[in-house]
Design a protein around this motif. Structure first.
Motif, PDB file in Angstrom:
ATOM      1  N   GLY A 496       0.794  -1.309  -0.066  1.00  0.00           N
ATOM      2  CA  GLY A 496      -0.114  -0.256  -0.154  1.00  0.00           C
ATOM      3  C   GLY A 496       0.913   1.200  -0.027  1.00  0.00           C
ATOM      4  N   TRP A 497       0.025   2.485   0.162  1.00  0.00           N
ATOM      5  CA  TRP A 497       0.709   3.608   0.178  1.00  0.00           C
ATOM      6  C   TRP A 497       0.239   4.690   1.428  1.00  0.00           C
ATOM      7  N   ARG A 498       0.429   5.959   1.120  1.00  0.00           N
ATOM      8  CA  ARG A 498       0.147   6.880   2.130  1.00  0.00           C
ATOM      9  C   ARG A 498      -1.147   7.265   2.370  1.00  0.00           C
ATOM     10  N   ILE A 499      -1.620   7.672   3.431  1.00  0.00           N
ATOM     11  CA  ILE A 499      -3.077   8.273   3.772  1.00  0.00           C
ATOM     12  C   ILE A 499      -2.773   9.553   4.234  1.00  0.00           C
ATOM     13  N   GLN A 500      -3.149  10.575   3.754  1.00  0.00           N
ATOM     14  CA  GLN A 500      -3.123  11.986   4.306  1.00  0.00           C
ATOM     15  C   GLN A 500      -4.359  12.261   5.170  1.00  0.00           C
ATOM     16  N   VAL A 501      -4.003  12.688   6.118  1.00  0.00           N
ATOM     17  CA  VAL A 501      -5.319  12.881   7.304  1.00  0.00           C
ATOM     18  C   VAL A 501      -5.580  14.212   7.554  1.00  0.00           C
ATOM     19  N   VAL A 502      -6.579  14.997   7.097  1.00  0.00           N
ATOM     20  CA  VAL A 502      -6.801  16.556   6.951  1.00  0.00           C
ATOM     21  C   VAL A 502      -7.839  16.630   7.975  1.00  0.00           C
ATOM     22  N   ASP A 503      -8.019  18.075   8.390  1.00  0.00           N
ATOM     23  CA  ASP A 503      -8.990  18.432   9.105  1.00  0.00           C
ATOM     24  C   ASP A 503     -10.413  18.904   8.155  1.00  0.00           C
ATOM     25  N   GLY A 504     -11.451  18.528   8.220  1.00  0.00           N
ATOM     26  CA  GLY A 504     -12.648  18.881   7.652  1.00  0.00           C
ATOM     27  C   GLY A 504     -12.540  18.979   6.070  1.00  0.00           C
ATOM     28  N   GLY A 505     -13.651  19.292   5.519  1.00  0.00           N
ATOM     29  CA  GLY A 505     -13.577  19.183   3.929  1.00  0.00           C
ATOM     30  C   GLY A 505     -15.164  19.249   3.252  1.00  0.00           C
ATOM     31  N   LEU A 506     -14.975  18.952   2.299  1.00  0.00           N
ATOM     32  CA  LEU A 506     -16.153  18.840   1.378  1.00  0.00           C
ATOM     33  C   LEU A 506     -17.431  17.956   2.097  1.00  0.00           C
ATOM     34  N   SER A 507     -16.677  16.911   2.349  1.00  0.00           N
ATOM     35  CA  SER A 507     -17.894  15.782   2.990  1.00  0.00           C
ATOM     36  C   SER A 507     -18.483  16.440   4.233  1.00  0.00           C
TER      37      SER A 507
END
Length: 904
Positions: A496-507
């Motif tokens: 597998g590869w990377r997961i970017q975890v961010v604050d908030g967004g369109l969802s």
């Protein structure tokens, strides 16, 4: 002199000398030269981190590195392995104490092997990052390993006759900086009448790199008439190079069969001569760390005297270069074509004087691109599951890689972006031997087996499944989840590869979202509480210069919203009405949009806006396209999308056209928060239309004509024909209606066609009920009753109105079909309907004339009444009821006169 130095001072000097030797980074110790590799040189094969260099074996325990360039890593060492495949190289070993944890710029140094290491133990020498298990580059010392050469793909084994073993062909004799992000490298082969050129730029995957020689006679405007090589990468990631000739400052266009602009040599002469005039040959190409590199070969003196210039390698010559967006092939031009480079001179285009025989190397250090991430990006959404399977590793971002890796939503090892607080749903279909888990370890494969601690956030041994029986895994990252984690397999490393975890967004901002056709665009929306406005967002899942969404069944006759980023990084969203397939058919409109935003993240466009459901238009603008752009939440909204290389808010040209678009619209159910793909219903609607034409154009009108013009025939044949045709027509109408409703998966009373069709169907269904309650007809000589007269009037009016509504429904149906599918063949069908009903009208006029003539003949006794139908007609002539009553009275009087002698 030594006598004058005191013993303590002399002792101190010796101690300092030995201390200096021990602190040296790479102390050179005496070694034997028994190894067969002694004296050999190897070019390092670049794998990543812009690694270049030449390794020279000095003796049995040391080697010299020259022209060494590399971007810094985490924990980088000289590494030995038996081969370059995944299993062998990952199980390799450190061969030197020399550390490589820095950026190198054309460096030269000597490296000592560890005391217990010999060259025979190192079939492959690699520059290895232990933290990420990454191969930055390597060289193959013997045939047991695999490398890269110009042709065969295998690095040659050392032989006494050769002094340099080639790796990936990234090394050149010369290098020249053209701009901050663009370089040219070259090696001259004067004896072979050729030169090999390497173009290297920190640019996007959709961009071209161009270099060539200006017209020797030019004194200004050196681009015009230049002989250039155009290089880049195709959509599938393969490198290419083409021989171009510039006739004017414009993109390549075909006008009246003649090409002009920046065009391939082959296009001027025709496809049959492409091999004769294309004098560039691709040698090698790759894209690493956001940097494109392509090596090609061209003759110094070309056989093509029309479009190529001879390169006098001993003289100063004017050369030109450019960077810009690349337009993929289309149905008209099967070539990758450059678009306008834009930008100021010396940034994306320029010219200079160059003598290729003079040695130059002003490229100090590797190119360091700001955006090194070329992997696909998937932004997770709570309403859209991520389908996880395995497949062959083709472009895995962290070499070396295992034979198979994870694919998410059909994309190989993409970067996955998730939002804190938003659940992520995985549909795991990778097989029972692969278990997905979310981990803090970059390699995966159960880090505890490598004595490395890790944090597991989701998944584990139970997270496995197959397509027939997928396993669903839900993970909700919280505020304590790090900014970067990894999706990996519990049993195998580096799947597998990377997961970017961010604050908030369109969802978090929108209540509903769906993935549009081909899974390239995600569409978001939220209806306001008062149902007066609606907020939309669209996010491209593929890198592009602009993103467009449209409301309609196709590009033609649709309302489009285009988001793009201008040259200074500002986002824009413009609105358009599209009425044709070329640039002249894209008309800007001014809509009342609020909360407008557009941004680009690593080339992925996101646009947002809020608009009213019904545009507010004054009376003078009622007929403008924007006033008709009404959104009804109760009706499915048909959404399409397109992406392209560039957009402008000024004059649009063909270069603004899309390079990829949706194959079909998606019907978005705004109130339900769901969507379904729009089917091509033309065959279905064609059957529906034919059945309705058969009913309303032939059977039902035929039944009316039978009742009107066949009553003079003896017996009740006219009545039988009337009944059979009416019931047959009504049955076909109901079948056609049910057929359309079933295929359309709903009954939507929205269009004019549907309204007229329902009216006609209801009126047609009333007629059998009306016939069932028909009053008894009067006997011969009796006056018609008022009930019978009212019934006949009602029967007549309903039947005629049903026919009129049915005919109007036929024409509005054809118009609706044209609006839905771009008007294909619709105009011809409408004219065919008009001709058909004109013929029917002429037949009615003729029959009416004959009927009136027959009645006159019967009144004046010229017809043989004995052969006629003596029974009273079943209905009054409602077209002329007064005249019909007079005719019947006169007919009875004549019959009494003729029968008087018999009574006597």
């Amino acid at each position: 002199m030594l006598r004058r130095i005191k013993p303590p001072i002399l002792l101190l000097l010796f101690l300092l000398y030995f201390l200096t030797l021990s602190c040296s980074a790479d102390p050179v110790k005496k070694c034997n030269k028994t190894s067969p590799y002694t004296g050999r040189e190897y070019e390092l094969s670049m794998v990543q981190h812009q690694l270049r260099g030449v390794v020279s074996v000095i003796d049995d325990c040391s080697f010299r590195v020259s022209q060494f360039e590399m971007l810094s890593g985490s924990d980088v060492h000289w590494w030995g392995a038996n081969a370059t495949d995944f299993d062998n190289i990952t199980s390799g070993f450190i061969v030197s104490d020399h550390s490589l944890n820095e950026t190198y710029k054309n460096a030269t140094f000597t490296v000592l092997l560890l005391e217990n290491i010999t060259w025979e133990q190192i079939p492959v020498l690699s520059i290895w990052d232990s933290f990420t298990a990454s191969d930055f580059g390597h060289m193959v010392l013997n045939g047991s390993g695999s490398g890269i050469t110009l042709s065969s793909g295998l690095a040659p084994s050392p032989t006494p006759s050769s002094t340099r073993v080639l790796g990936a062909p990234t090394m050149f004799d010369n290098c020249k900086v053209l701009s901050k992000e663009f370089r040219i490298r070259w090696t001259l082969y004067a004896d072979e009448n050729s030169i090999e050129i390497g173009l290297e730029a920190a640019t996007g995957t959709q961009n071209y790199m161009a270099f060539g020689w200006a017209n020797p006679n030019a004194t200004s405007g050196f681009m015009l008439g230049a002989d250039v090589a155009m290089t880049g990468f195709k959509q599938e990631g393969l490198p290419f190079v083409d021989d171009f000739y510039i006739t004017k400052y414009s993109e390549c266009v075909n006008k009246d069969g003649s090409y002009s602009g920046v065009c391939p040599d082959a296009i001027y002469e025709g496809s049959d001569s492409g091999g004769l005039v294309n004098n560039t040959r691709l040698v090698y190409g790759h894209r690493r760390d956001g940097v494109s590199f392509i090596r090609y070969k061209r003759p110094l003196v070309s056989s093509d005297k029309k479009y190529d210039f001879s390169v006098n390698y001993t003289e100063n010559m004017q050369v030109v270069w450019a960077l810009g967006l690349l337009k993929p092939p289309d149905t008209l031009t099967p070539y990758y074509l450059p678009q306008n480079h834009g930008e100021p001179e010396s940034v994306t285009y320029g010219h200079l004087v160059l003598n290729v025989s003079e040695h130059v190397n002003d490229c100090l250090g590797p190119l360091d691109a700001e955006d090194k991430e070329d992997q696909d990006l998937i932004i997770a959404d709570a309403n859209v599951p991520l389908v996880v399977v395995t497949g062959e590793a083709l472009h895995y971002p962290n070499p070396p890689n295992p034979a198979k890796v994870f694919y998410i939503n059909k994309k190989e090892a993409p970067v996955l972006r998730v939002e804190r607080g938003v659940p992520v749903k995985f549909s795991i279909q990778a097989g029972h031997d692969v278990a997905l888990y979310i981990t803090s370890d970059i390699l995966g494969g159960n880090a505890s087996l490598r004595n490395v601690t890790e944090t597991i956030y989701a998944g584990g041994p139970e997270a496995e499944g197959v397509k027939a029986s997928p396993m669903e895994l839900v993970w909700a990252p919280d505020r304590n989840t790090p900014d970067e984690v990894y999706y990996q397999s519990l049993y195998d490393q580096k799947m597998g590869w990377r997961i970017q975890v961010v604050d908030g967004g369109l969802s978090d901002m929108y209540n509903n979202s769906v993935v549009l056709d081909d899974q390239q665009v995600t569409f978001f929306w939220t209806l306001s509480k008062d149902k007066e406005s609606i907020s939309f967002a669209a996010r491209g899942e593929k890198k592009s210069g602009y993103l467009a969404i449209g409301f309609g069944s196709g590009m033609v006759n649709s309302y489009a919203y285009v988001g793009w980023i201008d040259d200074i990084g500002k986002g824009h969203v413009n609105t358009y009405w599209i009425d044709s397939m070329d640039a002249s058919g894209v008309h800007p409109t001014v809509e009342n949009m609020t909360y407008v935003r557009c941004k680009s993240e690593n080339g992925f466009i996101t646009l947002e806006f809020t608009r009213p459901l019904k545009p507010s238009c004054n009376h003078s603008h009622r007929n403008s396209p924007k006033c008709k752009n009404i959104i009804d939440p109760t009706t499915p909204l048909k959404v399409i999308w397109a992406m392209g290389s560039s957009w402008t808010d000024g004059h649009l040209t063909e270069r603004n056209m899309h390079f990829v678009k949706s194959q079909r619209p998606v019907r978005v159910l705004l109130l339900r928060g769901s969507a379904e793909a729009e089917q091509d219903l033309r065959p279905v609607l064609a059957v529906h239309g034919f059945m309705m034409f058969l009913a309303w154009g032939i059977l039902l009108p035929g039944g009316i004509l039978a009742a009107r013009y066949l009553k003079h025939v003896k017996g009740d044949g006219w009545y039988q024909i009337h009944v059979y045709l009416q019931y047959s027509g009504l049955a076909i109408v109901l079948l056609a209606l049910l057929f359309a409703v079933a295929e359309l998966r709903g009954f939507y009373v929205s269009s004019l066609h549907v309204k007229f069709g329902i009216t006609a169907t209801v009126l047609a269904c009333v007629q059998p009920l009306n016939a069932f309650v028909r009053p008894k007809k009067p006997a011969n000589g009796e006056e018609i009753s008022s009930k019978r007269l009212i019934w006949e009037y009602l029967h007549f009016i309903v039947g005629r109105f049903a026919i009129i509504a049915g005919i109007v429904a036929l024409f509005t149906g054809m118009k609706h079909l044209g609006e839905r599918y771009g008007g294909e063949n619709v105009h011809g069908l409408i004219w065919a309907l008009i001709v058909w009903f004109l013929i029917v009208a002429l037949i009615v006029v003729y029959l009416e004339f004959r009927e009136k003539q027959r009645r006159r003949e019967r009144i004046f006794g010229r017809s043989n009444w004995v052969l006629g139908n003596l029974e009273e007609d079943d209905s009054t002539d409602l077209l002329s009821p007064t005249r019909d009553h007079a005719e019947k009275s006169l007919q009875r009087g004549m019959m009494e006169v003729q029968l008087e002698p018999l009574n006597r």
